[in-house]
Design a protein around this motif. Structure first.
Motif, PDB file in Angstrom:
ATOM      1  N   TRP A 211     -37.507  47.173 -12.637  1.00  0.00           N
ATOM      2  CA  TRP A 211     -38.011  47.902 -13.797  1.00  0.00           C
ATOM      3  C   TRP A 211     -37.944  49.405 -13.573  1.00  0.00           C
ATOM      4  O   TRP A 211     -38.128  49.908 -12.474  1.00  0.00           O
ATOM      5  CB  TRP A 211     -39.457  47.521 -14.093  1.00  0.00           C
ATOM      6  CG  TRP A 211     -39.602  46.177 -14.723  1.00  0.00           C
ATOM      7  CD1 TRP A 211     -38.620  45.254 -14.942  1.00  0.00           C
ATOM      8  CD2 TRP A 211     -40.813  45.593 -15.199  1.00  0.00           C
ATOM      9  NE1 TRP A 211     -39.145  44.135 -15.539  1.00  0.00           N
ATOM     10  CE2 TRP A 211     -40.490  44.312 -15.705  1.00  0.00           C
ATOM     11  CE3 TRP A 211     -42.138  46.016 -15.247  1.00  0.00           C
ATOM     12  CZ2 TRP A 211     -41.448  43.468 -16.253  1.00  0.00           C
ATOM     13  CZ3 TRP A 211     -43.099  45.167 -15.782  1.00  0.00           C
ATOM     14  CH2 TRP A 211     -42.752  43.914 -16.292  1.00  0.00           C
ATOM     15  N   ARG A 212     -37.684  50.129 -14.649  1.00  0.00           N
ATOM     16  CA  ARG A 212     -37.761  51.574 -14.623  1.00  0.00           C
ATOM     17  C   ARG A 212     -39.228  52.003 -14.588  1.00  0.00           C
ATOM     18  O   ARG A 212     -40.120  51.257 -14.978  1.00  0.00           O
ATOM     19  CB  ARG A 212     -37.079  52.176 -15.858  1.00  0.00           C
ATOM     20  CG  ARG A 212     -35.581  51.873 -15.953  1.00  0.00           C
ATOM     21  CD  ARG A 212     -34.998  52.523 -17.206  1.00  0.00           C
ATOM     22  NE  ARG A 212     -33.562  52.289 -17.328  1.00  0.00           N
ATOM     23  CZ  ARG A 212     -33.013  51.259 -17.963  1.00  0.00           C
ATOM     24  NH1 ARG A 212     -33.805  50.359 -18.549  1.00  0.00           N
ATOM     25  NH2 ARG A 212     -31.693  51.128 -18.036  1.00  0.00           N
ATOM     26  N   THR A 213     -39.440  53.238 -14.160  1.00  0.00           N
ATOM     27  CA  THR A 213     -40.811  53.739 -14.007  1.00  0.00           C
ATOM     28  C   THR A 213     -41.603  53.656 -15.307  1.00  0.00           C
ATOM     29  O   THR A 213     -42.764  53.245 -15.319  1.00  0.00           O
ATOM     30  CB  THR A 213     -40.783  55.194 -13.515  1.00  0.00           C
ATOM     31  OG1 THR A 213     -40.150  55.236 -12.235  1.00  0.00           O
ATOM     32  CG2 THR A 213     -42.191  55.747 -13.387  1.00  0.00           C
ATOM     33  N   LYS A 214     -40.988  54.026 -16.430  1.00  0.00           N
ATOM     34  CA  LYS A 214     -41.719  54.022 -17.698  1.00  0.00           C
ATOM     35  C   LYS A 214     -42.111  52.614 -18.121  1.00  0.00           C
ATOM     36  O   LYS A 214     -43.143  52.419 -18.780  1.00  0.00           O
ATOM     37  CB  LYS A 214     -40.877  54.691 -18.787  1.00  0.00           C
ATOM     38  CG  LYS A 214     -40.863  56.202 -18.688  1.00  0.00           C
ATOM     39  CD  LYS A 214     -40.277  56.816 -19.934  1.00  0.00           C
ATOM     40  CE  LYS A 214     -40.381  58.322 -19.886  1.00  0.00           C
ATOM     41  NZ  LYS A 214     -39.845  58.963 -21.103  1.00  0.00           N
ATOM     42  N   ASP A 215     -41.302  51.635 -17.764  1.00  0.00           N
ATOM     43  CA  ASP A 215     -41.652  50.256 -18.089  1.00  0.00           C
ATOM     44  C   ASP A 215     -42.789  49.754 -17.203  1.00  0.00           C
ATOM     45  O   ASP A 215     -43.588  48.917 -17.625  1.00  0.00           O
ATOM     46  CB  ASP A 215     -40.422  49.351 -17.941  1.00  0.00           C
ATOM     47  CG  ASP A 215     -39.360  49.660 -18.992  1.00  0.00           C
ATOM     48  OD1 ASP A 215     -39.732  50.029 -20.120  1.00  0.00           O
ATOM     49  OD2 ASP A 215     -38.161  49.550 -18.673  1.00  0.00           O
ATOM     50  N   SER A 284     -49.172  58.083 -14.741  1.00  0.00           N
ATOM     51  CA  SER A 284     -48.051  58.917 -15.170  1.00  0.00           C
ATOM     52  C   SER A 284     -46.846  58.560 -14.308  1.00  0.00           C
ATOM     53  O   SER A 284     -46.998  58.149 -13.148  1.00  0.00           O
ATOM     54  CB  SER A 284     -48.389  60.398 -15.001  1.00  0.00           C
ATOM     55  OG  SER A 284     -48.621  60.708 -13.642  1.00  0.00           O
ATOM     56  N   PRO A 285     -45.625  58.699 -14.832  1.00  0.00           N
ATOM     57  CA  PRO A 285     -44.421  58.369 -14.059  1.00  0.00           C
ATOM     58  C   PRO A 285     -44.334  59.045 -12.693  1.00  0.00           C
ATOM     59  O   PRO A 285     -43.934  58.405 -11.714  1.00  0.00           O
ATOM     60  CB  PRO A 285     -43.282  58.800 -14.994  1.00  0.00           C
ATOM     61  CG  PRO A 285     -43.845  58.602 -16.361  1.00  0.00           C
ATOM     62  CD  PRO A 285     -45.280  59.027 -16.239  1.00  0.00           C
ATOM     63  N   PRO A 286     -44.697  60.341 -12.544  1.00  0.00           N
ATOM     64  CA  PRO A 286     -44.618  60.952 -11.212  1.00  0.00           C
ATOM     65  C   PRO A 286     -45.478  60.251 -10.167  1.00  0.00           C
ATOM     66  O   PRO A 286     -45.157  60.260  -8.979  1.00  0.00           O
ATOM     67  CB  PRO A 286     -45.091  62.387 -11.453  1.00  0.00           C
ATOM     68  CG  PRO A 286     -44.794  62.656 -12.887  1.00  0.00           C
ATOM     69  CD  PRO A 286     -45.044  61.351 -13.571  1.00  0.00           C
ATOM     70  N   THR A 287     -46.569  59.628 -10.609  1.00  0.00           N
ATOM     71  CA  THR A 287     -47.437  58.915  -9.668  1.00  0.00           C
ATOM     72  C   THR A 287     -46.709  57.725  -9.057  1.00  0.00           C
ATOM     73  O   THR A 287     -46.845  57.439  -7.867  1.00  0.00           O
ATOM     74  CB  THR A 287     -48.719  58.442 -10.375  1.00  0.00           C
ATOM     75  OG1 THR A 287     -49.384  59.564 -10.948  1.00  0.00           O
ATOM     76  CG2 THR A 287     -49.663  57.760  -9.387  1.00  0.00           C
ATOM     77  N   VAL A 288     -45.917  57.032  -9.853  1.00  0.00           N
ATOM     78  CA  VAL A 288     -45.153  55.888  -9.349  1.00  0.00           C
ATOM     79  C   VAL A 288     -44.158  56.354  -8.290  1.00  0.00           C
ATOM     80  O   VAL A 288     -43.977  55.715  -7.247  1.00  0.00           O
ATOM     81  CB  VAL A 288     -44.428  55.159 -10.493  1.00  0.00           C
ATOM     82  CG1 VAL A 288     -43.520  54.060  -9.961  1.00  0.00           C
ATOM     83  CG2 VAL A 288     -45.442  54.572 -11.468  1.00  0.00           C
ATOM     84  N   HIS A 289     -43.507  57.475  -8.559  1.00  0.00           N
ATOM     85  CA  HIS A 289     -42.557  58.031  -7.580  1.00  0.00           C
ATOM     86  C   HIS A 289     -43.267  58.331  -6.265  1.00  0.00           C
ATOM     87  O   HIS A 289     -42.757  58.029  -5.184  1.00  0.00           O
ATOM     88  CB  HIS A 289     -41.934  59.301  -8.148  1.00  0.00           C
ATOM     89  CG  HIS A 289     -40.851  59.891  -7.281  1.00  0.00           C
ATOM     90  ND1 HIS A 289     -41.142  60.649  -6.173  1.00  0.00           N
ATOM     91  CD2 HIS A 289     -39.503  59.811  -7.351  1.00  0.00           C
ATOM     92  CE1 HIS A 289     -40.009  61.024  -5.593  1.00  0.00           C
ATOM     93  NE2 HIS A 289     -39.007  60.525  -6.287  1.00  0.00           N
ATOM     94  N   SER A 290     -44.464  58.919  -6.358  1.00  0.00           N
ATOM     95  CA  SER A 290     -45.221  59.243  -5.151  1.00  0.00           C
ATOM     96  C   SER A 290     -45.630  57.986  -4.393  1.00  0.00           C
ATOM     97  O   SER A 290     -45.637  57.972  -3.153  1.00  0.00           O
ATOM     98  CB  SER A 290     -46.466  60.058  -5.516  1.00  0.00           C
ATOM     99  OG  SER A 290     -46.112  61.291  -6.104  1.00  0.00           O
ATOM    100  N   ILE A 291     -45.962  56.934  -5.124  1.00  0.00           N
ATOM    101  CA  ILE A 291     -46.371  55.677  -4.482  1.00  0.00           C
ATOM    102  C   ILE A 291     -45.200  55.066  -3.721  1.00  0.00           C
ATOM    103  O   ILE A 291     -45.343  54.644  -2.567  1.00  0.00           O
ATOM    104  CB  ILE A 291     -46.904  54.692  -5.546  1.00  0.00           C
ATOM    105  CG1 ILE A 291     -48.264  55.188  -6.059  1.00  0.00           C
ATOM    106  CG2 ILE A 291     -47.026  53.277  -4.982  1.00  0.00           C
ATOM    107  CD1 ILE A 291     -48.778  54.427  -7.270  1.00  0.00           C
TER     108      ILE A 291
END
Length: 374
Positions: A211-215, A284-291
């Motif tokens: 899945w993409r981050t927004k999904d 927020s999407p940036p949080t997923v990237h950080s995780i």
């Protein structure tokens, strides 16, 4: 504040202090780690006072638009934000490219009316953009200049001066990781805590479904059909409907998170923030990237910092690893939610073993212009 006899804290006071103490109220390359933390603290105080929330990270650039070009740009950004309702990420990207263009024109005392092909090309040359950035900047400028003309903000259509480029969307190989690396990353999650249960679910959705981050951040209860063990939704990027089997690993992770990790909230989204300020609000999407980055580091994945290391890299890895297992292109395309298998073919370039199977033998050459020794 005591020295200046200030009794009330405000954004201007905080910025004035940062400018005096650190030389800037944005993040600069020469700031020490100690002052970096102090700057972060002041900016968190400012953002909490202003928005009731903490800004995600300290910005390195403060984009303020000046002059007539700045006014036109602000009108356009307001249009895409309030009328077109584009995503925050898309608006940030547009703002970045438009700010760089605005700075270039103001620095050369130019107006939009002065534009021609040479000026636009000089701008691109001065920025040293990669092919992808040149393409994205050109597209942004073209749309912006067309908007300015259509709304009477310029007397001529300057979008014609932004020449087309030869950038190919899929000219770069996607970043991928081995199955063992992804397994180690997921295994590194400490699942006894509430945050660990949430992070574990996020990694599974990215790694096992692609899945993409927004999904992921938009994942809702209404998308789960528990009776038929299916997840259905329209992808945020393409609006294409997709359907996934509710894998036992995913289902158990959802249940565990809902029972023992998710804060009490009325949010429709399943995955929410766990910290004090945003507790119970959608991520927020940036949080997923950080995780994802956090657990790549924790799993000691080799050279992860030098590669793409967000949720999208796990999506690429899923497609590539499926290809290595001889899963057909139409199936991979369906899982990825691609509109066409042409999009999926980019992953063929990553499978070196299969590419070697396509190689042809070198024919013997009999020419005075060629020698094997050379």
């Amino acid at each position: 504040m005591a020295e200046h006899q200030y009794t009330d804290f405000s954004e201007s006071t905080g910025f004035a202090y940062c400018d005096e103490a650190f030389g800037s109220h944005t993040l600069t390359d020469n700031i020490s780690e100690k002052n970096r933390m102090k700057l972060r603290a002041i900016r968190m105080l400012i953002s909490y006072q202003r928005d009731g929330d903490f800004e995600f990270r300290t910005p390195s650039v403060e984009r303020i638009f000046h002059g007539e070009i700045g006014k036109t740009t602000e009108l356009y950004l307001s249009y895409v934000r309030n009328i077109l309702r584009l995503s925050d990420e898309t608006i940030r990207n547009k703002e970045q490219y438009l700010y760089e263009f605005h700075t270039f024109l103001n620095g050369h005392a130019l107006l939009l009316e002065d534009l021609n092909v040479d000026i636009v090309e000089n701008f691109f040359a001065s920025m040293g953009y990669s092919l992808a950035s040149r393409h994205n900047s050109g597209s942004t400028l073209r749309i912006f200049l067309r908007y300015a003309f259509d709304n009477g903000l310029t007397n001529k259509d300057c979008s014609i001066f932004v020449l087309a480029d030869n950038y190919k969307k899929h000219c770069k190989l996607p970043t991928t990781y081995e199955e063992s690396e992804i397994s180690n990353m997921i295994a590194s999650v400490e699942r006894s805590s509430a945050i660990g249960k949430r992070d574990y679910l996020i990694l599974l959705l990215a790694a096992e479904y692609g899945w993409r981050t927004k999904d992921i951040v938009g994942f809702r209860f209404t998308q789960i059909d528990w009776d038929n063990n299916v997840i259905r939704f329209n992808q945020s990027k393409t609006d294409i409907p997709v359907e996934f089997p509710l894998l036992s690993t995913i289902g158990n992770a959802i249940i565990d998170y809902l029972k023992h990790g998710r804060p009490k909230t009325d949010a429709e989204e399943i995955i929410v923030a766990a910290d004090t300020v945003k507790k119970g609000q959608p991520l927020s999407p940036p949080t997923v990237h950080s995780i994802v980055s956090k657990y790549m580091s924790k799993a000691n994945i080799k050279n992860w910092k030098a590669k793409k290391h967000g949720a999208h890299s796990l999506r690429h890895s899923l497609a590539t690893n499926m290809l290595k297992k001889n899963v057909s292109m139409p199936v991979i395309s369906t899982v990825m939610g691609h509109q066409s298998t042409e999009t999926t073919k980019i992953y063929l370039a990553v499978d070196v073993k299969k590419l070697r199977q396509c190689s042809l033998p070198m024919p013997e050459l009999h020419s005075s212009y060629f020698s094997w020794e050379a």
